[in-house]
Design a protein around this motif. Structure first.
Motif, PDB file in Angstrom:
ATOM      1  N   LEU A   4       0.880  -1.164  -0.151  1.00 15.58           N
ATOM      2  CA  LEU A   4      -0.036  -0.036  -0.093  1.00 15.58           C
ATOM      3  C   LEU A   4       0.775   1.320  -0.067  1.00 15.58           C
ATOM      4  O   LEU A   4       0.681   2.219  -0.802  1.00 15.58           O
ATOM      5  CB  LEU A   4      -0.910  -0.200   1.089  1.00 15.58           C
ATOM      6  CG  LEU A   4      -1.914   1.097   1.357  1.00 15.58           C
ATOM      7  CD1 LEU A   4      -2.684   1.043   0.013  1.00 15.58           C
ATOM      8  CD2 LEU A   4      -2.635   0.983   2.567  1.00 15.58           C
ATOM      9  N   GLU A   5       1.958   1.241   0.768  1.00 10.84           N
ATOM     10  CA  GLU A   5       2.846   2.308   0.860  1.00 10.84           C
ATOM     11  C   GLU A   5       3.423   2.572  -0.401  1.00 10.84           C
ATOM     12  O   GLU A   5       3.645   3.754  -0.951  1.00 10.84           O
ATOM     13  CB  GLU A   5       3.922   1.994   1.993  1.00 10.84           C
ATOM     14  CG  GLU A   5       3.450   2.142   3.349  1.00 10.84           C
ATOM     15  CD  GLU A   5       2.790   0.886   3.763  1.00 10.84           C
ATOM     16  OE1 GLU A   5       2.842  -0.221   3.021  1.00 10.84           O
ATOM     17  OE2 GLU A   5       2.068   0.868   4.906  1.00 10.84           O
TER      18      GLU A   5
ATOM     19  N   LEU B 119       1.450  16.375 -12.053  1.00 11.24           N
ATOM     20  CA  LEU B 119       0.293  17.017 -12.581  1.00 11.24           C
ATOM     21  C   LEU B 119      -0.046  18.359 -11.997  1.00 11.24           C
ATOM     22  O   LEU B 119      -0.283  19.420 -12.605  1.00 11.24           O
ATOM     23  CB  LEU B 119      -0.900  16.095 -12.342  1.00 11.24           C
ATOM     24  CG  LEU B 119      -1.310  14.983 -12.976  1.00 11.24           C
ATOM     25  CD1 LEU B 119      -2.404  14.300 -12.531  1.00 11.24           C
ATOM     26  CD2 LEU B 119      -1.538  15.187 -14.548  1.00 11.24           C
ATOM     27  N   GLN B 120       0.165  18.755 -10.646  1.00 11.81           N
ATOM     28  CA  GLN B 120       0.316  19.914 -10.026  1.00 11.81           C
ATOM     29  C   GLN B 120       1.258  20.878 -10.840  1.00 11.81           C
ATOM     30  O   GLN B 120       1.118  21.955 -10.960  1.00 11.81           O
ATOM     31  CB  GLN B 120       0.689  19.731  -8.752  1.00 11.81           C
ATOM     32  CG  GLN B 120      -0.719  19.377  -7.905  1.00 11.81           C
ATOM     33  CD  GLN B 120      -0.321  18.894  -6.412  1.00 11.81           C
ATOM     34  OE1 GLN B 120       0.573  18.872  -6.011  1.00 11.81           O
ATOM     35  NE2 GLN B 120      -1.722  19.120  -5.690  1.00 11.81           N
TER      36      GLN B 120
ATOM     37  N   VAL C 183       3.451   6.183  -5.494  1.00 13.18           N
ATOM     38  CA  VAL C 183       3.419   6.058  -7.040  1.00 13.18           C
ATOM     39  C   VAL C 183       2.155   7.145  -7.077  1.00 13.18           C
ATOM     40  O   VAL C 183       2.431   8.182  -8.207  1.00 13.18           O
ATOM     41  CB  VAL C 183       3.187   4.932  -7.809  1.00 13.18           C
ATOM     42  CG1 VAL C 183       2.722   5.038  -9.056  1.00 13.18           C
ATOM     43  CG2 VAL C 183       4.246   4.036  -7.430  1.00 13.18           C
ATOM     44  N   ILE C 184       1.281   7.174  -6.737  1.00  6.54           N
ATOM     45  CA  ILE C 184       0.187   8.163  -6.890  1.00  6.54           C
ATOM     46  C   ILE C 184       0.557   9.478  -6.303  1.00  6.54           C
ATOM     47  O   ILE C 184       0.176  10.464  -6.853  1.00  6.54           O
ATOM     48  CB  ILE C 184      -1.210   7.479  -6.062  1.00  6.54           C
ATOM     49  CG1 ILE C 184      -1.712   6.335  -6.588  1.00  6.54           C
ATOM     50  CG2 ILE C 184      -2.192   8.961  -5.890  1.00  6.54           C
ATOM     51  CD1 ILE C 184      -2.590   5.648  -5.746  1.00  6.54           C
ATOM     52  N   GLU C 185       1.076   9.556  -5.392  1.00  7.51           N
ATOM     53  CA  GLU C 185       1.670  11.028  -4.800  1.00  7.51           C
ATOM     54  C   GLU C 185       2.660  11.562  -5.734  1.00  7.51           C
ATOM     55  O   GLU C 185       2.540  12.792  -6.140  1.00  7.51           O
ATOM     56  CB  GLU C 185       2.355  10.940  -3.414  1.00  7.51           C
ATOM     57  CG  GLU C 185       1.148  10.753  -2.229  1.00  7.51           C
ATOM     58  CD  GLU C 185       1.835  10.388  -0.831  1.00  7.51           C
ATOM     59  OE1 GLU C 185       3.253  10.197  -0.949  1.00  7.51           O
ATOM     60  OE2 GLU C 185       1.371  10.695   0.045  1.00  7.51           O
ATOM     61  N   ALA C 186       3.319  10.688  -6.570  1.00  9.38           N
ATOM     62  CA  ALA C 186       4.351  11.462  -7.486  1.00  9.38           C
ATOM     63  C   ALA C 186       3.498  11.864  -8.616  1.00  9.38           C
ATOM     64  O   ALA C 186       3.811  12.822  -9.328  1.00  9.38           O
ATOM     65  CB  ALA C 186       5.402  10.245  -7.800  1.00  9.38           C
TER      66      ALA C 186
END
Length: 71
Positions: free
Chosen positions: A7-8, A21-22, A13-16
């Motif tokens: 999960l970590e 995108l930001q 990966v999602i946070e990156a």
């Protein structure tokens, strides 16, 4: 992703991806107004009529313009 990914790792990966995108939306992209409107009048009869008027004016065909004014 593999089924055994923790999960970590998945969250990292999602946070990156979100950070990327930001960054992309933070930098204003130059807008080319011509590319934005190109094709927006495709198959529009009124636009074709405007083009015909423009041609008539450039070619000095005032009779076409006068005939349209009478309608």
């Amino acid at each position: 992703m593999a089924a055994n990914t923790s999960l970590e790792e998945r969250l990292a990966v999602i946070e990156a991806a979100i950070a990327e995108l930001q960054k992309q939306i933070a930098v204003p992209q130059p807008m080319n107004w011509l590319q934005q409107i190109t094709g927006s009048f495709k198959d529009e009869p009124a636009f074709e009529e405007v083009l015909a008027y423009g041609r008539a004016i450039r070619q000095g065909e005032e009779s076409l313009l006068e005939a349209q004014d009478e309608l």
